[in-house]
Write an enzyme that holds these catalytic residues in place. Sequence first.
Site, short mmCIF file in Angstrom:
data_model
loop_
_atom_site.label_atom_id
_atom_site.label_comp_id
_atom_site.label_asym_id
_atom_site.label_seq_id
_atom_site.Cartn_x
_atom_site.Cartn_y
_atom_site.Cartn_z
N LYS A 1 -11.23 8.38 7.06
CA LYS A 1 -12.21 8.22 6.04
C LYS A 1 -11.84 7.29 5.08
O LYS A 1 -10.92 7.08 4.28
CB LYS A 1 -11.93 9.69 5.11
N GLU B 1 1.24 6.21 0.82
CA GLU B 1 1.39 4.95 0.03
C GLU B 1 0.74 5.00 -1.17
O GLU B 1 -0.33 4.98 -1.32
CB GLU B 1 0.59 3.67 0.90
N CYS C 1 -1.30 -2.40 -5.49
CA CYS C 1 -0.28 -1.44 -5.60
C CYS C 1 1.10 -2.30 -5.95
O CYS C 1 2.01 -1.78 -6.48
CB CYS C 1 -0.12 -0.36 -4.81
N GLU D 1 0.15 2.63 -14.41
CA GLU D 1 0.04 1.31 -13.53
C GLU D 1 -1.41 0.98 -14.16
O GLU D 1 -2.33 1.86 -14.04
CB GLU D 1 -0.05 1.93 -12.07
P1 NAD Z 1 -8.61 8.18 -7.58
O1 NAD Z 1 -7.27 8.58 -8.03
O2 NAD Z 1 -9.91 8.91 -7.89
O3 NAD Z 1 -8.89 7.67 -6.07
C1 NAD Z 1 -7.85 6.78 -5.53
C2 NAD Z 1 -8.25 6.90 -4.01
O4 NAD Z 1 -8.28 8.34 -3.43
C3 NAD Z 1 -9.70 6.61 -3.73
O5 NAD Z 1 -9.78 5.90 -2.54
C4 NAD Z 1 -10.37 7.94 -3.43
O6 NAD Z 1 -11.68 8.04 -2.66
C5 NAD Z 1 -9.48 8.74 -3.15
N1 NAD Z 1 -9.51 10.10 -3.27
C6 NAD Z 1 -9.60 10.85 -4.41
N2 NAD Z 1 -9.27 11.94 -4.21
C7 NAD Z 1 -9.32 12.41 -3.07
C8 NAD Z 1 -9.15 13.60 -2.31
N3 NAD Z 1 -9.13 14.77 -2.78
N4 NAD Z 1 -9.18 13.58 -0.98
C9 NAD Z 1 -9.04 12.19 -0.36
N5 NAD Z 1 -8.99 11.10 -0.83
C10 NAD Z 1 -9.35 11.16 -2.35
O7 NAD Z 1 -8.71 6.85 -8.53
P2 NAD Z 1 -9.38 5.61 -8.61
O8 NAD Z 1 -10.23 5.49 -9.78
O9 NAD Z 1 -10.40 5.39 -7.19
O10 NAD Z 1 -8.24 4.40 -8.35
C11 NAD Z 1 -7.45 4.28 -9.40
C12 NAD Z 1 -6.05 4.62 -9.06
O11 NAD Z 1 -5.83 4.65 -7.75
C13 NAD Z 1 -5.16 3.37 -9.46
O12 NAD Z 1 -4.68 3.67 -10.78
C14 NAD Z 1 -4.25 3.31 -8.45
O13 NAD Z 1 -2.88 3.68 -8.82
C15 NAD Z 1 -4.66 4.24 -7.46
N6 NAD Z 1 -4.92 3.13 -6.23
C16 NAD Z 1 -3.81 3.05 -5.38
C17 NAD Z 1 -3.99 2.25 -4.36
C18 NAD Z 1 -3.00 1.77 -3.42
O14 NAD Z 1 -2.89 0.57 -2.78
N7 NAD Z 1 -1.87 2.38 -3.54
C19 NAD Z 1 -5.44 1.61 -4.04
C20 NAD Z 1 -6.44 2.13 -4.77
C21 NAD Z 1 -6.24 3.04 -5.76
#
Ligand code: NAD
Length: 479
Positions: free
Chosen positions: A173, A248, A282, A379
């Site tokens: 996904k 991750e 990240c 972060e």
């Molecule tokens: P978010 O926490 O809503 O989502 C993060 C990711 O998780 C997104 O890709 C989203 O589609 C997915 N996601 C959310 N809820 C989910 C669920 N219940 N089941 C499966 N997948 C789910 O936050 P955001 O606004 O999209 O991103 C911001 C934060 O996410 C940042 O502060 C950062 O810490 C983190 N992030 C980390 C990475 C990384 O490479 N580690 C990448 C993108 C975002």
Amino acid sequence: MTDYPDLQLYIGGAWKRTSASQPVVNPASEAVIGQVPVATRLDMDDALDAAQGGFKVWMRFSPRKRAEILLRAAALMRERVDEIARAITLEHGKPFPQARLEVIRGCEFFEWDAAEGQRIYGRVIPSEPGIKYIVHHQPIGMVAAFSPWNFPLSQPARKIAGALAAGCSIIMKASEETPAGAMHIARALHDAGLPPGVMNLIFGVPSEISEYLIPQPPVRLVAFTGSTSVGKRLTRLAADYMKPVLMELGGHAPVIVCDDVDPAAAAAASAARKARNAGQVCTSPTRFFVQDGIYAAFVDAFVDRARSVIVGDGFESATEMGPLANDRRITAMEALISDAAQRGARVLTGGRRLDRPGYFFPVTVLADVPDPARVMREEPFGPLAVINPVSSIDEAIQKANGLPFGLAAYAFTHSAARADQLAEGIEAGNVSINTLEASVAETPFGGMKESGYGREGGTEGLLNYTVVKNISHSMTIQR
Ligand code: NAD
């Protein structure tokens, strides 16, 4: 621009449209550029059936045959690099040259994993005569994987390449906000001759998909990249069904700058790296702890380089940094900056959204940030650096380790003794000295503490997709 692909699900080796979809937005213009299909429960059931069938076929492929297909797919993506990179710049905003580099990096994951998949060796344990103990790594089975929006191709590539090289099937996904990268991977694998069902691609409502897929018995591993809060939620759900996870998650990378290095060189490299992917990485260098003797010089040089970063549309050749990927990042940046300023931090450059359409935000530097400021713990996931002085290496290590995160960490020093002290003392899965690169295909990448569990890349990365089996074989029937 007509380079954006017609987005579809990929299930059981076939492309599929759905009745429901949601818009994909170009963050540089805020214009809708495509529609991403939303999978139904039926689509998920189809993907589960397909991936079960795919696993039965793929697990019986020899590692060499698997490698041939993965390498063919990587070669196709290399041929298509410009087309794929254009789609990534459109949906994510990053500069076109950075999008190209991302595609190449994704290909490197496929190429390295394809080779390493042929070297997943077991052991024969010394034993009494007449009995043999053979340990081997079997593919773990069907993987349910979730990738985020910050690297539309290389993030799903890591998981797909690892799973397939180890002999697993996968339901990926990918991000609904940046779906084209994963679609191009599916297209390349399809064209390379991957058997139907081995790799399946779906999009939809993330929580609905994870809550439905993770409990399903054929799913044997949950792999997720994203925020720590979502990672914890998915880990709890996986634990209810005793499924292993590969997580991750977030970081808040410290950078320790020792007073034996050229502050201008370290600052210029750091500010340029901060701008990469608009800080939405990240591993992005964020908390700078600089020894006080070179603090002023480091801050001045960092601010100079940060101000010189050309922010703009990713297709303009001069652009060094594109927009943020979505408006949530703008809101988050503004909240962290105003909180820090109210607590006495100095905003030395940047600090507010650019006055133009699109989610553009300049590289922002905060100095002398008090510990209680939110940005010292949360972060930013954007182009924001905080720079504080420290009086000793011990103090720097203590501050670096003061958060529940431990993903990437960096240090600048030419002293072997200090480098050793830093490398040993910093709690992070990846410590890089005099380089701001945290991971390449051949090295294991992952977190300590709340930054995650398991590794991607390197030999260790492939082992996550396997399960150990011990075979005790007596040459005679034992009584
Ligand atoms: P978010 O926490 O809503 O989502 C993060 C990711 O998780 C997104 O890709 C989203 O589609 C997915 N996601 C959310 N809820 C989910 C669920 N219940 N089941 C499966 N997948 C789910 O936050 P955001 O606004 O999209 O991103 C911001 C934060 O996410 C940042 O502060 C950062 O810490 C983190 N992030 C980390 C990475 C990384 O490479 N580690 C990448 C993108 C975002």
